[in-house]
Design an enzyme around this catalytic site. Structure first.
Site, PDB file in Angstrom:
ATOM      1  N   GLY A  24       0.831  -1.206   0.000  1.00 46.08           N
ATOM      2  CA  GLY A  24       0.000   0.000   0.000  1.00 46.08           C
ATOM      3  C   GLY A  24       0.860   1.248   0.000  1.00 46.08           C
ATOM      4  N   GLY A  26       0.473   5.940   0.194  1.00 42.35           N
ATOM      5  CA  GLY A  26      -0.342   7.142   0.314  1.00 42.35           C
ATOM      6  C   GLY A  26       0.529   8.367   0.121  1.00 42.35           C
ATOM      7  N   GLY A  27      -0.070   9.526   0.369  1.00 41.23           N
ATOM      8  CA  GLY A  27       0.672  10.754   0.181  1.00 41.23           C
ATOM      9  C   GLY A  27       1.807  10.928   1.169  1.00 41.23           C
ATOM     10  CG  MET A  28       1.084  11.820   4.911  1.00 43.38           C
ATOM     11  SD  MET A  28       2.010  13.372   4.954  1.00 43.38           S
ATOM     12  CE  MET A  28       2.803  13.221   6.550  1.00 43.38           C
ATOM     13  N   GLY A  29       3.366   8.212   2.945  1.00 43.78           N
ATOM     14  CA  GLY A  29       4.316   7.124   3.103  1.00 43.78           C
ATOM     15  C   GLY A  29       3.950   5.882   2.327  1.00 43.78           C
ATOM     16  CB  VAL A  31       1.900   0.075   3.863  1.00 35.21           C
ATOM     17  CG1 VAL A  31       1.745  -1.077   4.862  1.00 35.21           C
ATOM     18  CG2 VAL A  31       1.283   1.344   4.435  1.00 35.21           C
ATOM     19  CE  LYS A  45       1.166   5.487   8.016  1.00 32.86           C
ATOM     20  NZ  LYS A  45      -0.056   5.939   8.752  1.00 32.86           N
ATOM     21  CG  ASP A 138      -9.939   7.928   7.152  1.00 36.53           C
ATOM     22  OD1 ASP A 138     -10.918   8.302   6.468  1.00 36.53           O
ATOM     23  OD2 ASP A 138      -8.840   7.634   6.651  1.00 36.53           O
TER      24      ASP A 138
END
Length: 422
Positions: A24, A26-29, A31, A45, A138
């Site tokens: 996986g 995302g914008g921050m990191g 996985v 992560k 979330d």
């Protein structure tokens, strides 16, 4: 869960965890799938180096501290973390299976009974989190993993203390997933209450039962408008009739009009029991229905044996490298989601005529008797060879298919046992 290979820029080890692939981003990191020195799988992560600064580290450290306080059978547990490392990382329990979003996208919506079971399970899990003074904030289909032992909730990165007006984000900043976000969260209200997770759970169950979320729009501004406008009702099309009252209440515009999580559990139980099942039975049905058919982790870690093909079919289970060799016979594919986990029983009184466990009937043919005694004349041998040419190939095929059937049945039983939580 999709596992992609590591790129040349990816690390191969963090905090003692060997990184095996990407699961996986995302914008921050990013996985990764990791493995501890003792062989324990983990979701690792990592914050991207390009976004690491003092504020990011502080938020990441807060996330780690929050995860330390979150516990429960339906929550992916924190295993280890280091917010001061370069880059910062944390490791949580790895759940082998698809998330709800991918499962519904691949297999379609869940039946009403299984949706009610999912609702009871997740509502109870969220109630446990709320008792710890936390909100998820979330919850969405992608944050519900359908593992071999039942569903689990992941990603508490936006969690905040329920009794506090202090957020992990800047004031007046809305963070979350708009399509599953209640109106008060979309409006930036503070403090938030447990009702935000009730609404989000309603959106998740709506998606599970119908394949769509409460509001849909191509433009995010239009989507926010739909969420906060009290005159626009959520779209419940495609929802089984028996679930409509519960989902309507959970998706109520005003927080005070939504049921408590304990009430959600009770209503889901009532729906299950109305169909003549106990809650535990429904949960086992849910797990059997949603568990991934292929052992993705074994497939990733499998080491081809000498003389065998290195190609691994995407839908086939692969035995671990240290598994004992199977009996002689062709390879048997793992059960897919379209196949029963347990083969149907044979009809009474009709045993497998070619089973290797059943002794062959003695031949009444004199030539056969002579062959058994080891004194076959040349002419008898010729006749025997002729008959074998006509029948032998068919017999060998039947025997081979019988052996394959036994291997298939054994592997299906093993797959069923591995995926059953009892």
């Amino acid at each position: 869960m999709h596992i992609a290979p590591l790129s040349p820029e990816d690390p191969t080890e963090l905090g003692g965890y060997e990184l095996l692939g990407r699961i996986g981003h995302g914008g921050m990191g990013q996985v990764y799938l990791g493995e501890s020195p003792g062989g324990e799988p983990a979701a690792v992560k990592v914050i991207k180096p390009s976004v690491v600064d003092s504020e990011t580290r502080q938020r990441f450290a807060q996330e780690v501290e929050i995860l330390k306080t979150v516990w429960g059978a339906r929550v992916a547990a924190l295993l280890d973390a280091d917010a001061e490392a370069d880059p910062p990382w944390l490791a949580t329990e790895y759940v082998e299976g698809l998330d709800l979003s991918r499962h519904v996208g691949s297999h379609g919506p869940l039946p009403a009974l299984l949706t009610a079971s999912l609702g009871a399970t997740l509502a109870e899990a969220l109630a446990t989190v709320h008792k710890q003074g936390l909100l998820h904030r979330d919850l969405k289909p992608a944050n519900v993993l359908l593992g071999p032992n039942g569903p689990k909730i992941i990603d508490f990165g936006l969690a905040v203390f329920a009794e506090s007006s202090v957020s992990l984000t800047s004031p007046n900043t809305v963070v979350g997933t708009p399509s599953c976000m209640p109106p008060e969260q979309a409006n930036g209200e503070r403090p938030l209450t447990p009702a935000v997770d009730v609404y989000a759970l309603g959106a998740v169950l709506l998606f599970a039962a119908s394949g769509h979320l409460p509001y849909r729009a191509d433009n995010i501004h239009v989507l926010f408008h739909q969420v906060v406008d009290a005159t626009i009702a959520p779209d419940l099309s495609g929802v089984p009739e028996e679930l409509v009252p519960l989902l309507t209440a959970m998706l109520a515009h005003r927080a005070q009009d939504r049921p408590a999580l304990d009430d959600v559990v009770r209503q889901c139980r009532a729906l299950i029991e109305a169909q003549g099942l106990k809650v535990a039975q429904a949960r086992r049905k849910l797990t059997s229905y949603t568990a991934a058919p292929a052992h993705l982790l074994d497939e990733l870690l499998a080491v081809p044996r000498a003389g065998t093909s290195s190609k691994v079919p995407s839908e086939a289970a692969t035995a671990p490298a240290d598994a004992p060799p199977a009996r002689q016979g062709p390879a048997v594919p793992a059960p897919s989601s379209q196949q029963p986990l347990v083969p149907p029983p044979a009809a009474p009184g009709r045993p497998d005529r070619m089973s290797a466990d059943t002794p062959a009937a003695p031949s009444t043919d004199r030539t056969g008797q002579a062959a058994a005694r080891g004194a076959v004349p040349e002419q008898a041998a010729a006749r025997t060879a002729a008959r074998s040419k006509d029948r032998g190939d068919a017999g060998r095929r039947s025997l081979r298919h019988s052996a394959q059937a036994r291997i298939t049945a054994q592997r299906l039983r093993e797959a069923y046992a591995a995926s059953t939580p009892f």
